[in-house]
Design a protein around this motif. Sequence first.
Motif, mmCIF file in Angstrom:
data_model
loop_
_atom_site.group_PDB
_atom_site.id
_atom_site.type_symbol
_atom_site.label_atom_id
_atom_site.label_comp_id
_atom_site.label_asym_id
_atom_site.label_seq_id
_atom_site.Cartn_x
_atom_site.Cartn_y
_atom_site.Cartn_z
ATOM 1 N N GLU A 16 -28.753 -93.764 89.939
ATOM 2 C CA GLU A 16 -27.172 -94.313 90.244
ATOM 3 C C GLU A 16 -26.342 -93.025 90.650
ATOM 4 O O GLU A 16 -26.226 -92.733 89.354
ATOM 5 C CB GLU A 16 -26.072 -95.546 89.465
ATOM 6 N N GLY A 17 -25.509 -92.779 91.336
ATOM 7 C CA GLY A 17 -24.684 -91.716 91.952
ATOM 8 C C GLY A 17 -23.340 -91.934 92.690
ATOM 9 O O GLY A 17 -23.669 -93.203 93.283
ATOM 10 N N GLY A 94 -27.089 -96.290 95.411
ATOM 11 C CA GLY A 94 -27.703 -97.201 94.304
ATOM 12 C C GLY A 94 -29.136 -97.216 95.112
ATOM 13 O O GLY A 94 -29.092 -96.727 96.108
ATOM 14 N N ALA A 95 -29.681 -97.427 93.604
ATOM 15 C CA ALA A 95 -31.211 -97.910 93.748
ATOM 16 C C ALA A 95 -31.868 -98.012 95.418
ATOM 17 O O ALA A 95 -32.284 -97.505 96.443
ATOM 18 C CB ALA A 95 -32.004 -98.164 92.723
ATOM 19 N N MET A 96 -30.888 -99.663 95.292
ATOM 20 C CA MET A 96 -31.020 -100.630 96.588
ATOM 21 C C MET A 96 -30.767 -100.385 97.963
ATOM 22 O O MET A 96 -31.707 -100.150 98.634
ATOM 23 C CB MET A 96 -30.479 -101.662 96.059
#
Length: 462
Positions: A16-17, A94-96
Motif C-alpha cells: 500500500e502507498g 492500493g493493491a485492488m
Amino acid sequence: MTQDDTISAIATAVGEGGIGIIRLSGENSLTIASQIFEPKNGSNVIDIPSHRVTYGQIVDHEKDCVIDEGLLLTMHGPHSYTREDVVEFHCHGGAMAMQNVLALTLKCGARLAEPGEFTKRAFLNGRLDLSQAQAVIDIIRSKTDASLRMAVGHLSGEFSDKVRGFRHDILQMIAHLEAAIDFPEDDIDEVATDSAREQVVNIKEEIEALLSTAKTGKVLRDGLETAIIGKPNVGKSSLLNAMLRETRAIVTDIPGTTRDIIEEFANIGGVPLKIIDTAGIRATDDTVEKIGVEKARSYVDRADLILALFDGSSNLDHEDEEILSLIKGRKALIVINKSDLNAGSTVKEYINKELPNHEIIHLSTVNGTGMDALEEYIVDLVYSGTVEQKEGVFVNSVRQAELLRKACTHLDEVLNTIDQEMSPDFIVIDLRSAWEKLGEITGDTVGEDIIDQIFSQFCIGK
C-alpha cells in the motif's frame, strides 16, 4: 511476444502507498489510455500534448463504473524512456485499485510486460547501452551513497565512455593496418605496426587499471559479506548492533543467546556490509545451538571478511584457540572487545605470537571506543588501490570484468604477433577480437541470449 506489442505493468513497489503507477509502452498506448481514461477538462487523450499531466477518472465502460481517479502522464516517442509512446496512470496506491487499472489495460489490448522489458526496449531502441541499462537495476538496489554514485555514474555513461574510447582507438589501429595491407607499395606497413604496438600497450595498461577496480565495484554493488565469529558472550551481537546503530540482536549475559544466523546490511563509510552474526562457537549438547555453531563454521569459509571477536577482559581458552585455528590463512581482522574493562589479559600477546600478520583492533561496544578504527580498516580494505578513481568508472560485475580480461588476452596476442613480425592481417584479427569483446560490455556486439539473461533479473514494471 514481439517488440511491436504494447506492454503494461505496475511500476511501483508491491504494497500500500499514497500513489500507484501503471505504465504502458508501445504504439497503442495512447489509444488504450483513451478507452479507459476520461479527462475532467473534457479533452481527448489522443490530443493531449507530450509530457503533459491531466487529471481525470479511470472508467470501466463494460461495467459502467469508475475504478479510480488520478493523473495521466503522456510521453510521445521518441522523447520517452523507451523511445516509444508511453503513458502512466498515477492512481491511489492500493493493491485492488492498481490491479483493476492494470486489468483494464490488458483487456483493451496491452499485454503484461516481462521483467525488465521497459528498460530492454530502451536498450534495443538505442536510448541506453547495455552497461547503462544494467545500472538501472543497480540504482534500485543501492544500499549506500557510494554504491548509488557508482550506479548513477554507469547510468550517465561514465563507464561506457571509457570502454567506447578503447574501442575507438582499436578501430583506428585496424583502419591504419588495413590501409597498409591494401597499399603495400606505400611502405606504411612497418610504421603502422610500430604505432599499433605502442597504442596497444597503452590501452592494455588502461584496461588493467580499470580491472583493478573490479573488487571494489563488486563490493559496492553486492555488499561485503562479513562474518562475526567468536565464542559465546564475547560481544558479537553487541558489535552487530553497534555497526547497525540499532538494536537488532538480543544481548544477554547468558551464553548461547544467538543460536541462528542473523544477516543485516550496514553502511560503513559508504561500504555496504552484509553482516552475519553467528552463533558462539563452542561444544554444546543443545541440538538447536549445535546447528547454529555448524553454520558459523561454514561462514568462515565463504565470507569475504571475518571479524574474529575475543574477550579482552579474560585470558584465552581452548575455544578461543580453536577460533584462531579457523581463521589462519583467511582474510580476518582480530577484534578484542571489552577494552573499557582494562583487564590484564594475555589475549594480544598470544595472538601476536600465533597470527603475527593479522591486524588487531581494540574496541568497546559499550562506549564505542575503537569503532572509528574498525570503520577505517573496512573502508581501506575495500578501496585499497582505487581511491583515485571515481565510482562511476568502477567495474561492477563479474561479466564486465571477464570481458575486460578477455580483451586484455587478445591485446597480449596482438603484441605477441607483432613481436614475431607476422603479417598485419594476423594483427588485425586479434585487434578485432579485442574490439568485439569490449563491444559486448556496451551491447554493440552482444548476442540476444545474453540480453535476455541480463534483463530477466529486473523487476516487472522497470
